[in-house]
Design a protein around this motif. Structure first.
Motif, mmCIF file in Angstrom:
data_model
loop_
_atom_site.group_PDB
_atom_site.id
_atom_site.type_symbol
_atom_site.label_atom_id
_atom_site.label_comp_id
_atom_site.label_asym_id
_atom_site.label_seq_id
_atom_site.Cartn_x
_atom_site.Cartn_y
_atom_site.Cartn_z
ATOM 1 N N ILE A 506 21.901 25.683 -29.873
ATOM 2 C CA ILE A 506 23.410 25.653 -29.856
ATOM 3 C C ILE A 506 23.726 26.487 -28.443
ATOM 4 O O ILE A 506 24.041 26.543 -27.269
ATOM 5 N N GLU A 507 22.435 27.363 -28.324
ATOM 6 C CA GLU A 507 22.815 29.138 -27.498
ATOM 7 C C GLU A 507 21.997 28.074 -26.230
ATOM 8 O O GLU A 507 22.848 28.743 -25.394
ATOM 9 N N GLU A 508 20.802 27.901 -26.805
ATOM 10 C CA GLU A 508 20.331 27.420 -24.812
ATOM 11 C C GLU A 508 21.431 26.410 -24.314
ATOM 12 O O GLU A 508 21.363 26.472 -23.025
ATOM 13 N N ILE A 509 22.257 25.560 -25.573
ATOM 14 C CA ILE A 509 22.770 24.739 -24.489
ATOM 15 C C ILE A 509 24.292 25.401 -23.784
ATOM 16 O O ILE A 509 24.298 25.023 -22.577
ATOM 17 N N VAL A 510 24.567 26.552 -24.261
ATOM 18 C CA VAL A 510 25.623 27.051 -23.695
ATOM 19 C C VAL A 510 25.459 27.855 -22.862
ATOM 20 O O VAL A 510 26.050 28.042 -21.765
ATOM 21 N N GLN A 511 24.136 28.392 -22.392
ATOM 22 C CA GLN A 511 23.224 28.541 -21.607
ATOM 23 C C GLN A 511 23.239 27.959 -20.300
ATOM 24 O O GLN A 511 23.434 28.687 -18.947
ATOM 25 N N GLU A 512 22.871 26.622 -20.886
ATOM 26 C CA GLU A 512 22.786 25.654 -19.316
ATOM 27 C C GLU A 512 23.541 25.491 -19.023
ATOM 28 O O GLU A 512 23.822 25.445 -17.749
ATOM 29 N N LEU A 513 24.897 25.183 -19.690
ATOM 30 C CA LEU A 513 26.644 25.209 -19.091
ATOM 31 C C LEU A 513 26.694 26.727 -18.676
ATOM 32 O O LEU A 513 27.598 26.319 -17.267
ATOM 33 N N ALA A 514 26.390 27.882 -18.620
ATOM 34 C CA ALA A 514 26.845 28.855 -18.134
ATOM 35 C C ALA A 514 26.104 28.684 -16.959
ATOM 36 O O ALA A 514 27.125 28.970 -16.050
ATOM 37 N N ARG A 515 24.875 28.182 -16.563
ATOM 38 C CA ARG A 515 24.201 28.505 -15.320
ATOM 39 C C ARG A 515 25.060 27.065 -14.144
ATOM 40 O O ARG A 515 24.438 27.222 -12.646
ATOM 41 N N ASN A 516 25.602 26.330 -14.730
ATOM 42 C CA ASN A 516 25.792 24.951 -14.050
ATOM 43 C C ASN A 516 27.161 24.882 -13.538
ATOM 44 O O ASN A 516 28.497 24.365 -13.459
ATOM 45 N N GLY A 517 27.904 26.700 -13.596
ATOM 46 C CA GLY A 517 29.257 26.492 -13.752
ATOM 47 C C GLY A 517 29.787 25.939 -14.997
ATOM 48 O O GLY A 517 31.420 25.960 -14.202
ATOM 49 N N PHE A 518 29.697 25.776 -15.766
ATOM 50 C CA PHE A 518 30.957 25.157 -16.889
ATOM 51 C C PHE A 518 31.732 23.802 -16.528
ATOM 52 O O PHE A 518 33.262 23.937 -16.571
ATOM 53 N N THR A 519 31.494 22.819 -15.970
ATOM 54 C CA THR A 519 31.712 22.038 -15.321
ATOM 55 C C THR A 519 32.401 21.446 -17.107
ATOM 56 O O THR A 519 31.502 20.732 -17.424
ATOM 57 N N PRO A 520 33.277 20.367 -16.263
ATOM 58 C CA PRO A 520 34.029 19.783 -17.841
ATOM 59 C C PRO A 520 32.931 18.848 -17.761
ATOM 60 O O PRO A 520 33.372 18.851 -19.259
#
Length: 560
Positions: A506-520
């Motif tokens: 889950i941590e890796e997925i959230v890090q990836e979302l953060a790098r992509n600017g949390f696109t909805p």
């Protein structure tokens, strides 16, 4: 693993139950009490005896020779909750097994009983059973109620040197009922010592105790690598406990080191020197007698000293009155059985069931196809509010919620609060259940998947006179070959699982979302992926949402 290993697992299970049965007779009593129970001043083997059940106002019930206590009851419950593919079903264990156990518990500890009551709440999860009542607080429960039951995680382990994997399952098991680090880490320590014994066919001694204690400081790292433990259990626990688990693990490890440093392994362990050691480590003190770490260390010392005479070691544990006799003996028995060729010398109740579960654990450890218990669907699981109603009436007769039909094997005995009767469950386990004389209907959603009644008739439709508790006792216990088969596991599931690549955390997925600017769109897809993620979809989605919110807020607060 050698061919002898199956015999080691089997003997470990049998000697653990034998130690429990011996120590159960002498638990929480004095010499006069032992004399009342068995007619002599000390225990020499398992015999029929009587014990008061149901508290001070309960009644004295006859127990057969080899009757075991909550130690073995919850060990069998742990074993059932290990699926045929080796996965531990923590939610079924917590929500079904521990809840159902309240109807048949013998000699239960106050902490585990309070935790079981907590797990009856609809919102309680195995990872979120943080309760606080007048009687007990989750974060204060540090007894040996977890350590005494976790041996099946070791018996079923594919790799006895993979302490990470064993520890993860032991912690998942322990935290459903125990919130004090001593209760959790005592369970881990016992598991690691048992894994060493099974791996080397030698009992761990002073040289092995130290690295096992050092491992306790690594447990926070194991927790950090498990999504449910890291993102659901740990934050809730930290809020309730008000301390950091990593520093708590260091404190507990240091307590264990200090205890071992004060112990001289070259001194023979006699009745006197063992009693002195129990005294020094707080094993006679009501506040620390049942501590998860103290009990684990006493069992380890006793097993090492009595490697060549296991029966004498267990009798010493059982006859050291005022200590936690049954749990020290059961944990020492689990260790001693590994190096003991052959079964224990006295009767053990349900020995065929103990054997068959040990065999299933062994099969799992070898990567063979093994059966899986068909628990009720947890989405429809809603236990009765009163524990007296865990035993109820169905169109097939009396049944125990979660575990199935109950065949009476004795005449019911009434007390002012409840009725007690010995019965047998479909898989061959003997239980002394506490229930109403006039049984209430039991919802069919509370029955295992393989024993659902035909839909044409509801429990409430059964004539009133048939709803009385167990009118016609059946004397014959269910034999191994009469037991209904458990729901099978698909062939190949085991080996295929071993070769699959681990999914991102889950941590890796959230890090990836953060790098992509949390696109909805990406956030929504990731959330749906967690929800659809099988067994722990709801928990993983909750953990994901919590971690996502923290990451999003910290990103917003960063200076631009």
């Amino acid at each position: 693993m050698s061919a002898m290993q199956w015999e080691a697992v089997r003997a470990s299970a049998q000697w653990a139950a034998y130690g429990d049965a011996l120590g159960f007779i002498t638990e929480l009593t004095d010499t006069a009490g032992v004399r009342r129970r068995v007619g002599q001043d000390e225990v020499t083997t398992t015999v029929p005896w009587k014990r008061r059940v149901g508290g001070r106002y309960g009644r004295d019930m006859p127990l057969p020779a080899g009757a075991y206590s909550d130690d073995t009851q919850l060990r069998l419950a742990t074993s059932r909750a290990i699926r045929g593919d080796g996965e531990f079903d923590a939610e079924a264990f917590a929500k079904i097994e521990v809840v159902a156990w309240q109807a048949y518990a013998l000699g239960a500890g106050r902490g585990t009983k309070a935790a079981a009551t907590g797990l009856m709440r609809v919102e309680a999860k195995w990872s979120q059973n943080v309760f606080a009542t007048k009687a007990a607080r989750y974060v204060d429960i540090g007894g040996n109620g977890a350590a005494m039951r976790i041996q099946p995680h070791v018996w079923s382990a594919r790799d006895l040197t993979n302490w990470d994997h064993i520890t993860r399952d032991v912690v998942r098991n322990a935290v459903s009922t125990h919130g004090h680090p001593r209760g959790i880490l005592g369970a881990v320590l016992h598991a690691i010592l048992l894994a060493h014994a099974l791996d080397t066919n030698e009992l761990p001694g002073p040289k092995q105790w130290r690295p096992a204690v050092d491992w306790l400081e690594q447990v926070p790292d194991v927790i950090a690598k498990d999504d449910e433990l890291a993102y659901l259990w740990l934050p809730t626990w930290s809020d309730a406990a008000g301390i950091d688990f990593r520093s708590a693990a260091v404190t507990v490890a240091n307590e264990c080191r200090a205890a071992l440093e004060a112990f001289d392994p070259t001194t023979p362990l006699t009745t006197e020197t063992y009693a002195a050691l129990v005294q020094r480590w707080g094993g006679f003190d009501a506040a620390t007698r049942g501590s998860g770490t103290v009990t684990t260390l006493l069992a380890a010392v006793l097993a090492h000293a009595y490697a060549d005479s296991p029966e004498a070691g267990l009798l010493l544990a059982a006859n050291t009155l005022g200590s936690d006799t049954d749990t020290i003996a059961t944990m020492a028995g689990a260790l001693l059985g590994v190096v003991t060729a052959g079964p224990p010398p006295g009767t053990v109740q349900d020995v065929q069931l103990i054997d068959s579960e040990a065999r299933r654990m062994w099969d799992i450890s070898q990567g063979r196809e093994a059966s899986t218990f068909a628990y009720p669907d947890l989405l429809r699981w809603s236990p009765p509010k009163a524990t007296l109603d865990l035993v109820g009436h169905t169109p097939m007769g009396p049944a125990l919620a979660g575990l199935g039909p109950l065949t009476p094997t004795d005449t019911p005995a009434a007390s002012n609060q409840a009725t007690y009767v010995w019965g047998t469950l479909p898989f061959g386990q003997s239980v002394l259940v506490r229930a109403r004389l006039d049984l209430r209907p039991l919802d069919e959603n509370l029955l295992p998947g393989d024993v659902r009644p035909p839909r044409s008739r509801r429990a409430a439709d059964v004539p009133k006179e048939q709803q009385l508790l167990f009118e016609a006792p059946v004397q014959a216990a269910v034999s191994a070959d009469q037991r209904p088969g458990l729901a099978g596991t698909a062939p190949g599931a085991v080996s295929e699982r071993a070769h699959r690549q681990a999914p991102p955390s889950i941590e890796e997925i959230v890090q990836e979302l953060a790098r992509n600017g949390f696109t909805p769109e990406q956030v929504g897809r990731a959330l749906l992926h967690q929800i659809r993620g099988g067994r722990y979809g709801v928990e993983r989605a909750a953990a994901f949402a919590g971690l996502l919110a923290r990451a999003y807020h910290s990103e917003q607060e960063r200076p631009r």
